[in-house]
Design a protein around this motif. Sequence first.
Motif, short mmCIF file in Angstrom:
data_model
loop_
_atom_site.label_atom_id
_atom_site.label_comp_id
_atom_site.label_asym_id
_atom_site.label_seq_id
_atom_site.Cartn_x
_atom_site.Cartn_y
_atom_site.Cartn_z
N THR A 171 22.44 71.66 -83.28
CA THR A 171 22.96 72.62 -82.32
C THR A 171 23.32 72.32 -81.22
O THR A 171 22.38 71.87 -80.20
CB THR A 171 22.09 74.07 -82.57
OG1 THR A 171 21.51 74.34 -83.72
CG2 THR A 171 22.85 75.18 -82.17
N THR A 199 25.63 72.71 -77.42
CA THR A 199 26.74 73.50 -76.53
C THR A 199 27.93 72.81 -76.36
O THR A 199 28.07 71.37 -76.79
CB THR A 199 26.06 73.75 -75.46
OG1 THR A 199 25.97 72.64 -74.47
CG2 THR A 199 24.57 74.52 -75.27
N LYS A 208 29.25 71.62 -73.74
CA LYS A 208 28.97 70.82 -72.83
C LYS A 208 28.14 69.35 -73.22
O LYS A 208 28.61 68.46 -73.00
CB LYS A 208 28.17 71.16 -71.40
CG LYS A 208 28.08 70.23 -70.38
CD LYS A 208 29.22 69.65 -69.84
CE LYS A 208 29.05 68.90 -68.46
NZ LYS A 208 30.30 68.32 -68.03
N GLU A 209 27.31 69.67 -74.08
CA GLU A 209 26.61 68.70 -74.88
C GLU A 209 27.64 67.82 -75.69
O GLU A 209 27.41 66.67 -75.83
CB GLU A 209 25.32 69.13 -75.66
CG GLU A 209 24.26 69.55 -74.62
CD GLU A 209 23.12 70.17 -75.54
OE1 GLU A 209 22.18 70.41 -74.97
OE2 GLU A 209 23.39 71.04 -76.66
N THR A 232 33.98 76.92 -77.35
CA THR A 232 32.96 77.05 -76.16
C THR A 232 31.87 77.72 -76.73
O THR A 232 30.84 77.81 -75.93
CB THR A 232 33.71 78.11 -75.07
OG1 THR A 232 33.92 79.54 -75.81
CG2 THR A 232 34.79 77.37 -74.34
N ASP A 233 31.72 77.80 -78.06
CA ASP A 233 30.60 78.35 -78.92
C ASP A 233 29.47 77.53 -79.02
O ASP A 233 29.82 76.24 -78.85
CB ASP A 233 30.94 79.01 -80.03
CG ASP A 233 31.69 80.10 -80.01
OD1 ASP A 233 31.59 80.99 -78.85
OD2 ASP A 233 32.53 80.74 -80.79
N ILE A 234 28.45 77.68 -79.13
CA ILE A 234 27.40 76.67 -79.86
C ILE A 234 27.84 76.26 -81.05
O ILE A 234 28.01 77.19 -81.82
CB ILE A 234 26.12 77.32 -79.59
CG1 ILE A 234 25.63 77.53 -78.10
CG2 ILE A 234 24.90 76.30 -80.47
CD1 ILE A 234 24.27 78.11 -77.99
N LEU A 283 18.71 74.80 -80.92
CA LEU A 283 18.88 75.07 -79.67
C LEU A 283 17.77 76.18 -79.28
O LEU A 283 18.11 77.27 -79.76
CB LEU A 283 20.24 75.32 -78.96
CG LEU A 283 20.37 75.48 -77.64
CD1 LEU A 283 20.15 74.15 -76.88
CD2 LEU A 283 21.95 75.74 -77.35
N LEU A 331 17.14 79.19 -77.18
CA LEU A 331 18.01 79.92 -76.48
C LEU A 331 16.95 80.90 -75.50
O LEU A 331 17.70 81.65 -74.63
CB LEU A 331 18.91 80.94 -77.21
CG LEU A 331 19.83 80.06 -78.01
CD1 LEU A 331 20.59 80.96 -79.08
CD2 LEU A 331 20.87 79.28 -77.17
#
Length: 95
Positions: free
Chosen positions: A9, A11, A13-14, A39-41, A92, A94
Motif C-alpha cells: 500500500t 501513497t 509520494k511513495e 492522489t489516493d493510496i 500502510l 494510517l
Amino acid sequence: MPRDAIEMTLTAKERSLLLRYGYPFEQIESALQACSKSTDIEIVPMDFFELEQLIGNLCYSINRMKSGGLLDQFLDLCDRLEAAERDGDGRLDLL
C-alpha cells in the motif's frame, strides 16, 4: 495472492519516489504508472524478490544523495519497505 507476493500500500509520494529513484522492474513500473495520476493510496502488488531489489535500489539512491528533504522521505520509505519485507505485510499504518 501467492505467498511469495505482497500487496504494498503506497501513497502518491511513495509511488513517485519509487518510479523516479527505485529503478523498478517492468511489472512494478507498469503498476506504478497505472496509478501515477491518483492522489489516493494505492495497492501495488510485487513479489519478495522485486521488493528486495527496490530496497537495494533505494539504498543506492540514498547513498548518492548529499542531504535535503528527499533524503528523509527516502529513509522513511526504505524503512517501510524493509518492515514489509520482514513482516510480510505491506499495509500502510494510517494511525
